[in-house]
Design a protein around this motif. Sequence first.
Motif, PDB file in Angstrom:
ATOM      1  N   GLN A  76       0.277  -0.815   0.154  1.00 40.83           N
ATOM      2  CA  GLN A  76      -0.189   0.138  -0.080  1.00 40.83           C
ATOM      3  C   GLN A  76       0.847   1.594   0.138  1.00 40.83           C
ATOM      4  O   GLN A  76       1.649   1.112   0.993  1.00 40.83           O
ATOM      5  N   ALA A  81      -2.423   4.995   3.825  1.00 42.19           N
ATOM      6  CA  ALA A  81      -2.504   3.753   4.152  1.00 42.19           C
ATOM      7  C   ALA A  81      -1.872   2.946   5.606  1.00 42.19           C
ATOM      8  O   ALA A  81      -2.377   2.498   5.853  1.00 42.19           O
ATOM      9  N   TRP A  82      -0.705   4.640   6.025  1.00 42.81           N
ATOM     10  CA  TRP A  82      -0.904   4.285   7.700  1.00 42.81           C
ATOM     11  C   TRP A  82      -2.581   4.312   8.615  1.00 42.81           C
ATOM     12  O   TRP A  82      -2.575   3.697   9.513  1.00 42.81           O
ATOM     13  N   ARG A  84      -5.080   2.974   7.349  1.00 48.31           N
ATOM     14  CA  ARG A  84      -5.678   1.693   7.401  1.00 48.31           C
ATOM     15  C   ARG A  84      -5.671   0.746   9.026  1.00 48.31           C
ATOM     16  O   ARG A  84      -6.046  -0.835   8.638  1.00 48.31           O
ATOM     17  N   ARG A  85      -4.679   0.822   9.318  1.00 42.47           N
ATOM     18  CA  ARG A  85      -4.374  -0.006  10.582  1.00 42.47           C
ATOM     19  C   ARG A  85      -5.325   0.869  11.715  1.00 42.47           C
ATOM     20  O   ARG A  85      -4.770   1.794  12.223  1.00 42.47           O
ATOM     21  N   PRO A  86      -5.186  -0.089  12.770  1.00 39.21           N
ATOM     22  CA  PRO A  86      -6.860   0.370  13.371  1.00 39.21           C
ATOM     23  C   PRO A  86      -6.020   1.031  14.839  1.00 39.21           C
ATOM     24  O   PRO A  86      -6.762   2.027  15.615  1.00 39.21           O
ATOM     25  N   ALA A  87      -4.507   0.457  15.315  1.00 39.22           N
ATOM     26  CA  ALA A  87      -4.172   0.464  15.998  1.00 39.22           C
ATOM     27  C   ALA A  87      -4.145   2.017  16.128  1.00 39.22           C
ATOM     28  O   ALA A  87      -4.259   3.129  16.745  1.00 39.22           O
ATOM     29  N   LEU A  88      -3.443   2.668  14.862  1.00 43.32           N
ATOM     30  CA  LEU A  88      -3.298   4.015  14.300  1.00 43.32           C
ATOM     31  C   LEU A  88      -4.088   5.062  14.121  1.00 43.32           C
ATOM     32  O   LEU A  88      -4.010   6.266  14.762  1.00 43.32           O
ATOM     33  N   GLY A  89      -5.007   4.033  13.718  1.00 42.82           N
ATOM     34  CA  GLY A  89      -6.375   4.938  13.619  1.00 42.82           C
ATOM     35  C   GLY A  89      -6.988   5.432  15.011  1.00 42.82           C
ATOM     36  O   GLY A  89      -7.920   5.982  15.194  1.00 42.82           O
TER      37      GLY A  89
END
Length: 167
Positions: A76, A81-82, A84-89
């Motif tokens: 990606q 793209a970052w 899409r990672r749940p922890a970062l969101g």
Amino acid sequence: MKCQEIREIMPDLASGLMETTPEIGGHLAGCDACAGKLEGFRKTMALLDEWQVPQPSQYFDVRLQARLREEIARPQAGWLAWFRRPALGVALTVLIGIGVGLFFTTNSRMYKSGHEQFAVVEPQTNQIAEPGTAVSDLQSLEKDHDLYSDFDLLDDLEVQHDVTANP
């Protein structure tokens, strides 16, 4: 019947979903515009009935599956793209929530930092505005707040019935 009524039922007449009544037939016999339009609809319906859907090639499914595998395997790229990672969101959502909360709570009061604690500094209201302006009216109401909050004094006043407003 009127032409507008015929135009509303014309697609049903052309496709055969509705039969021609004597009233509709009489209008079509007398109105060349509606009869021509109905004939055009019938020709279009007949042409659409003859149309055949083109068949996909034999290897369509194979190529589609290969293309999907390529897209999934490709890394990606992009600045979203970052996200899409749940922890970062979740972390970003919490930080935005804290920022909005701090903005609204500190915006109503101004804080001045002391040695070990925060002291609330009230806005200065000793500035005198020009008489007759809305600001000066609000300042005078603020000064006389105690007087205006006790309206029991107004109940003791006697009403003068002989006075008319705006003579």
